[in-house]
Design an enzyme around this catalytic site. Structure first.
Site: not given
Ligand code: AMP
Length: 565
Positions: A179, A323, A449, A454
């Protein structure tokens, strides 16, 4: 009765190579557009398997890649896991110290690196003990000055085009990705064969992102991050033609490949499509072959869905995480909404979508209570399923934070002694509507917040970005003595925008849709929104660079309290 073999990757390629030997794999490289067939791909994958073995790579070893999207990178996708080794895709946009950390943490034996990325890798590896004993192969036919590396074509040369593929256990790790770590070191996620197999099969369903033998699939989303959303595997399983856009493709490259290769399905983060939309303003763009654009990683704005609708292209909004291998939900239109008016349909399609078949979810509020599906109440989204990881690689302290054990498994293990049943706490704050569509309200740590209530930073920034003169906008909470936090909007004006009137226009527009206490206390114009290594807005960087209390001090109107309107 168990099946004769486990759920592993090799059968996907076996089928494509035998049923579709002449289907093409096309790749934009430094040398131009190159193409060959599944038949040749299969041969070269076997050669690579033999070459890896000759180099001393054994089952269980980790092999890294530091590459853009191209055919050679795709060859590692099948060759490495199907000999029993583990493919570790490294994000070249990470800072050097993170690259050193993950190469050490993963204990990579060998790294395949693109010529154009070799200087970046060399800089991370310079005098770094983490890189001791790591060999390099450069993804070209000739050497590079940046690092001591065998050219890929020499690495393959002379090796047999047949390989005696082993029958593997589905629990064997096949892939790995870190990540991008908004705080602390990146966390490693291992993908077993079973995870990638089940992710592929679920993606192939009509509720996923189905790909068939008449499709031309182009992942613009990088292969260095979560296997380009699994598209290289899904396209192979479906027998589709592949198109890889190569090193740092710009909108003109993406447009040319869509037109010339007849791309039917493509995918990328919103920034990619904003670039293409801008490009289309000054250039003729033929999207007649294109059926589907998958947008994820960040929220797809409604205006983007409309833009593609107007051109006969379906935009599928998808949500996922490293994940989760990574697909978790896709925003298909439910049959019950097929007759709804366009705006209602659009409202649902712009949400993050419905959970992919095979997964389970629940939404948990601050008191540990499951929230109802009413589109209003929100909480943290928890998920579990065959392609959702149950732990991080060598990071027990992060496991405790991000995973929840079901009540029945008090020890954290299910009856058979495995970690199955464990929920992943996604860190995404969501609502779920009566139809089951998920809306991502915020990242848990980015929710603002104010006065005990929120405010969704994501919702506000999407609303700001709906203004024609706004190119990009991010909203973050700035500490405030009375209200704890207040929202401030950081806006990149579009070319030619009049900054002297833009703030007032944006505030007026927001005022029409949101209560007063939601409205940003300030609109700051900046040149660029800082991005993470995976292209998301880096709110951490915005906070570090731009926010201090003076941004809101004295500017909060008395009535900026929740419940006052
Ligand atoms: P990653 O692990 O780098 O692929 O990032 C995952 C995170 O990206 C998720 O937990 C979300 O917060 C964000 N994310 C992924 N897809 C979307 C989406 N379609 N709209 C908004 N946020 C997203």
């Amino acid at each position: 009765m168990p099946g004769a073999t486990d759920q592993t990757l090799r059968p996907f390629l076996w089928r494509a190579a035998n049923l579709y030997p002449d289907t093409e794999i096309v790749s934009r490289t430094h040398e131009g557009v190159e193409r060959y067939t599944y038949d040749e791909y299969d041969d070269r994958t076997a050669q690579l398997a033999n070459a890896l073995e000759a180099h001393g790579i054994e089952a269980g070893d980790r092999v890294g890649t530091f590459c853009w999207n191209h055919h050679r990178h795709f060859e590692t996708y099948f060759a490495v896991p199907t000999i029993g080794a583990q493919l570790h895709t490294i994000n070249p946009l990470l800072p050097d110290e993170h690259i050193r950390y993950i190469v050490d943490n993963a204990d990579d034996e060998l790294i395949f690196v693109d010529e154009s990325l070799a200087p970046k890798l060399a800089s991370a590896a310079a005098d770094a003990s983490e890189f001791e004993g790591v060999d390099f192969v450069v993804m070209s036919s000739s050497e590079t000055d940046a690092v001591e590396a065998t050219p890929y074509e020499s690495f393959l040369e002379g090796h047999d085009t047949a390989y005696d593929w082993p029958v593997l256990d589905e629990e064997r790790p096949a892939g790995m990705c870190y990540t991008s770590g908004t705080t602390g070191n990146p966390k490693g996620v291992e993908y077993t064969h079973e995870m990638l197999w089940s992710h592929t099969m679920a993606t192939l369903t009509p509720q996923g992102i189905p790909m068939a033998d008449d499709d031309v699939v182009m992942p613009v989303v990088p292969m260095f991050h979560v296997n380009a959303w699994g598209m290289p595997f899904t396209a192979t399983a479906g027998g589709a033609k592949h198109v890889y856009p190569g090193p740092s493709p710009d909108p003109a490259d993406v447009a040319a490949l869509i037109e010339d290769e007849g791309v039917t399905i493509t995918a990328g983060v919103p920034t990619v499509w904003l670039g293409l939309m801008e490009y289309a303003e000054d250039n003729d763009l033929d999207l007649s072959a294109l059926d589907t654009v998958v947008v994820g990683g960040s929220a797809a704005p409604e205006s983007m869905i409309r833009w593609f609708d107007d051109r006969g292209v379906e935009l599928l909004h998808a949500w996922g995480m490293t994940e989760m291998s990574p697909i978790g939900s896709v925003s298909h239109l439910k049959s019950s909404l097929q007759d709804a008016d366009y705006d209602t349909q659009l409202e649902h399609r712009a949400k993050q979508g419905m959970l992919t078949p095979g997964l389970e979810m629940k939404v948990i509020d601050e008191n540990g209570r499951e929230v109802p599906w009413d589109g209003e109440e929100f909480g943290e989204l928890w998920v579990r399923g065959p392609w959702v990881t149950t732990e991080y690689f060598k990071r027990p302290e992060a496991n405790e934070e991000d995973f929840e054990v079901p009540a029945s498994g008090a020890s954290g293990e299910s009856e058979d002694g495995t970690s199955s049943g464990r929920w992943l706490k996604t860190g995404d704050v969501v609502t779920v509507d009566e139809e089951g569509y998920i809306t991502l309200v915020d990242r848990a740590k980015d929710v603002i917040k104010s006065g005990g209530e929120w405010i969704s930073s994501v919702e506000l920034e999407n609303a700001v970005m709906a203004h024609d003169d706004v190119a990009e906008a991010a909203v973050v909470g700035v500490p405030h003595e009375r209200w704890q936090e207040r929202p401030v909007a950081f806006v990149v004006p579009a070319d030619g925008a009049d900054e002297s009137t833009l703030e007032a226009e944006v505030m007026e527009m927001l005022g029409e849709d949101y209560p007063k206490w939601w409205l940003p206390d300030n609109v700051e114009f900046i040149e660029e929104i800082p991005k993470t290594a995976t292209g998301k807005f880096s709110k951490k960087d915005i906070r570090e660079r731009h926010t201090d209390e003076s941004l809101v001090e004295g500017r909060v109107p008395e009535e900026a309290a929740p419940n006052d309107d």
